[in-house]
Design a protein around this motif. Structure first.
Motif, PDB file in Angstrom:
ATOM      1  N   ASP A 291      74.007  34.369  34.361  1.00 42.35           N
ATOM      2  CA  ASP A 291      74.258  35.299  33.755  1.00 42.35           C
ATOM      3  C   ASP A 291      75.106  36.322  34.599  1.00 42.35           C
ATOM      4  O   ASP A 291      75.562  37.342  34.955  1.00 42.35           O
ATOM      5  N   HIS A 292      73.373  36.843  35.706  1.00 43.08           N
ATOM      6  CA  HIS A 292      73.442  37.708  36.591  1.00 43.08           C
ATOM      7  C   HIS A 292      74.748  37.610  37.578  1.00 43.08           C
ATOM      8  O   HIS A 292      75.628  38.124  37.912  1.00 43.08           O
ATOM      9  N   ALA A 293      74.184  36.500  38.626  1.00 45.09           N
ATOM     10  CA  ALA A 293      75.770  36.370  38.836  1.00 45.09           C
ATOM     11  C   ALA A 293      76.634  36.311  38.477  1.00 45.09           C
ATOM     12  O   ALA A 293      77.991  36.879  39.676  1.00 45.09           O
ATOM     13  N   LEU A 294      77.193  36.062  37.627  1.00 44.90           N
ATOM     14  CA  LEU A 294      77.979  35.760  37.049  1.00 44.90           C
ATOM     15  C   LEU A 294      78.514  37.615  36.610  1.00 44.90           C
ATOM     16  O   LEU A 294      80.244  37.559  36.905  1.00 44.90           O
ATOM     17  N   LEU A 295      77.504  38.764  36.256  1.00 48.05           N
ATOM     18  CA  LEU A 295      77.763  39.803  35.578  1.00 48.05           C
ATOM     19  C   LEU A 295      78.278  40.347  37.241  1.00 48.05           C
ATOM     20  O   LEU A 295      79.305  41.301  36.735  1.00 48.05           O
ATOM     21  N   ALA A 296      78.170  40.034  38.383  1.00 48.52           N
ATOM     22  CA  ALA A 296      78.141  41.368  39.395  1.00 48.52           C
ATOM     23  C   ALA A 296      79.473  40.342  39.797  1.00 48.52           C
ATOM     24  O   ALA A 296      80.279  41.818  40.209  1.00 48.52           O
ATOM     25  N   SER A 297      79.607  39.449  39.156  1.00 45.86           N
ATOM     26  CA  SER A 297      81.432  39.176  39.887  1.00 45.86           C
ATOM     27  C   SER A 297      82.282  40.142  39.545  1.00 45.86           C
ATOM     28  O   SER A 297      83.205  40.068  39.545  1.00 45.86           O
ATOM     29  N   ALA A 298      82.080  39.827  38.024  1.00 45.38           N
ATOM     30  CA  ALA A 298      83.034  40.545  36.758  1.00 45.38           C
ATOM     31  C   ALA A 298      82.365  42.129  37.305  1.00 45.38           C
ATOM     32  O   ALA A 298      84.244  42.977  37.440  1.00 45.38           O
ATOM     33  N   VAL A 299      82.365  42.726  38.058  1.00 42.13           N
ATOM     34  CA  VAL A 299      81.936  44.146  37.869  1.00 42.13           C
ATOM     35  C   VAL A 299      82.585  44.437  39.638  1.00 42.13           C
ATOM     36  O   VAL A 299      82.946  45.365  39.522  1.00 42.13           O
ATOM     37  N   ASN A 300      82.337  43.253  40.549  1.00 37.89           N
ATOM     38  CA  ASN A 300      83.045  43.985  41.987  1.00 37.89           C
ATOM     39  C   ASN A 300      84.235  43.347  41.291  1.00 37.89           C
ATOM     40  O   ASN A 300      85.325  44.336  41.703  1.00 37.89           O
ATOM     41  N   ARG A 301      84.763  42.502  40.429  1.00 34.53           N
ATOM     42  CA  ARG A 301      86.947  42.650  40.547  1.00 34.53           C
ATOM     43  C   ARG A 301      87.381  43.877  39.665  1.00 34.53           C
ATOM     44  O   ARG A 301      88.452  44.454  39.878  1.00 34.53           O
ATOM     45  N   SER A 302      86.515  44.099  39.586  1.00 30.22           N
ATOM     46  CA  SER A 302      86.984  45.509  38.243  1.00 30.22           C
ATOM     47  C   SER A 302      86.737  47.257  38.665  1.00 30.22           C
ATOM     48  O   SER A 302      87.620  47.852  38.616  1.00 30.22           O
ATOM     49  N   THR A 303      85.762  46.704  40.453  1.00 30.36           N
ATOM     50  CA  THR A 303      85.622  48.220  40.612  1.00 30.36           C
ATOM     51  C   THR A 303      86.296  48.380  41.944  1.00 30.36           C
ATOM     52  O   THR A 303      87.091  46.763  42.216  1.00 30.36           O
TER      53      THR A 303
ATOM     54  N   PRO B  38      81.844  31.968  30.272  1.00 30.91           N
ATOM     55  CA  PRO B  38      81.824  32.962  28.962  1.00 30.91           C
ATOM     56  C   PRO B  38      83.714  33.609  29.155  1.00 30.91           C
ATOM     57  O   PRO B  38      83.199  34.537  30.582  1.00 30.91           O
ATOM     58  N   PRO B  39      84.047  34.155  28.494  1.00 23.57           N
ATOM     59  CA  PRO B  39      85.738  34.585  28.686  1.00 23.57           C
ATOM     60  C   PRO B  39      85.744  36.180  28.480  1.00 23.57           C
ATOM     61  O   PRO B  39      86.612  36.270  30.025  1.00 23.57           O
ATOM     62  N   HIS B  40      84.682  36.731  28.695  1.00 23.64           N
ATOM     63  CA  HIS B  40      84.500  38.085  29.276  1.00 23.64           C
ATOM     64  C   HIS B  40      84.184  37.973  30.528  1.00 23.64           C
ATOM     65  O   HIS B  40      84.655  39.075  31.355  1.00 23.64           O
ATOM     66  N   LEU B  41      83.943  37.351  31.155  1.00 20.70           N
ATOM     67  CA  LEU B  41      82.939  37.710  32.937  1.00 20.70           C
ATOM     68  C   LEU B  41      83.982  36.437  33.877  1.00 20.70           C
ATOM     69  O   LEU B  41      83.736  37.184  34.935  1.00 20.70           O
ATOM     70  N   ILE B  42      84.381  35.325  33.276  1.00 26.89           N
ATOM     71  CA  ILE B  42      85.229  34.310  34.021  1.00 26.89           C
ATOM     72  C   ILE B  42      86.968  34.406  34.287  1.00 26.89           C
ATOM     73  O   ILE B  42      87.278  34.734  32.500  1.00 26.89           O
ATOM     74  N   PRO B  43      87.567  35.400  34.782  1.00 25.17           N
ATOM     75  CA  PRO B  43      88.631  35.891  34.588  1.00 25.17           C
ATOM     76  C   PRO B  43      90.026  34.698  33.865  1.00 25.17           C
ATOM     77  O   PRO B  43      91.354  34.649  33.604  1.00 25.17           O
TER      78      PRO B  43
END
Length: 304
Positions: A292-304, A138-143
């Motif tokens: 979903d959980h793995a992609l979300l965790a990755s997205a959160v890690n990138r934003s911190t 999904p575009p909002h989770l994968i950069p």
């Protein structure tokens, strides 16, 4: 094109379109979304709110508008992003309409993951403004966004799009030739072709293929690309492995007969309960949740 917030038209309000709308609106752009499906448009704001809840950041109030016709969506747009299904005739029809309805300065982008831009833009008169922007799902989770340049005429538009995407927190990469599948899908499906061939030949089960990827070399792919890995171990060693391995790799030039047999039998994957593997509804949902959980965790890690 001047710097600053843009007016962005998005054609398609499905999973990809609404994810792209979230990304662009979150970056401060004014977004208008059109879809031929009234149901898709009616659910758009709800889906955007769900993405915002997931990521803990909602789009600014009033930044996304629903448009009931293409003319309204494209009016005054600086950039248009088509995100409809991978059907050549449909994309060609949309691009011909965008070419006729938009200003000459408007950049026309396609989210195609496989179809060459030259095919999509066949009926476009001003081809210099056509750019490929393949967001990953999904575009909002994968950069990553693969930005495709058809030829030298498109270079200025490509540069503009890359800067807009960088400002939106994406990771654009430039694809310098207009080829089917771009980069990511060519790599992904080259591996998938070999995986299917191995199962078809009785070398191993589908489960074993997935285990080898997930528990083996897949564990390092997110931190070490294939050519980095070749440089790491040495190109001489890579060549030695190639000499032994390359002659035996699958070269099937069309969808593998094993895959087509599955389809003829109605074995379409999780949606039918069986594909290469057998799935209960609970097992299929567990896979979706894990992803979903793995992609979300990755997205959160990138934003911190």
């Amino acid at each position: 094109m001047a710097a600053g917030p843009k007016s962005v038209a998005i054609i398609g309000a499905g999973l990809m379109g609404r994810g792209i709308a979230y990304v662009m609106a979150s970056a401060g752009h004014q977004v208008s979304v059109f879809d031929a499906s009234a149901d898709a448009l009616d659910g758009l704001i709800k889906h955007l709110a769900e993405i915002g809840e997931l990521l803990g950041s909602s789009v600014p109030n009033g930044s996304v508008q629903v448009s009931r016709n293409l003319e309204g969506a494209i009016a005054g747009a600086d950039i248009a992003i088509e995100a409809v299904s991978e059907r050549i005739a449909l994309k060609q029809e949309i691009f011909a309409s965008l070419d006729a309805l938009s200003s000459e300065e408007c950049i026309l982008c396609s989210n195609t993951s496989a179809i060459p831009l030259a095919t999509i833009a066949n009926d476009v008169r001003k081809k210099y403004r056509v750019v490929g922007t393949h967001f990953w799902n999904p575009p909002h989770l994968i950069p990553l966004v693969e930005v495709v340049q058809m030829d030298a005429r498109n270079a200025p538009a490509v540069d503009v799009v890359i800067n807009i995407l960088k400002d939106a927190g994406r990771q654009p990469v430039k694809v310098e030739r207009d080829i089917p599948g771009l980069i990511g899908n060519r790599l992904q499906h080259a591996m998938k072709r070999e995986a299917i061939a191995l199962v078809a030949a009785g070398v191993c089960s589908a489960e074993t293929i997935d285990d080898v990827v997930k528990a083996g070399f897949g564990a390092r792919l997110a931190v070490l690309g294939p050519l980095e890995q070749s440089d790491l171990v040495g190109l001489d060693l890579t060549a030695q492995i190639f000499e032994v391995l390359m002659p035996s790799l699958d070269r099937t030039p069309e969808p593998h007969p094993y895959l087509m047999d599955k389809i003829r039998q109605g074995k379409l994957g999780m949606k039918s309960g069986e594909g290469f593997r057998t799935w209960t509804p609970d097992q299929a949902q567990a896979v979706r949740d894990r992803l979903d959980h793995a992609l979300l965790a990755s997205a959160v890690n990138r934003s911190t």
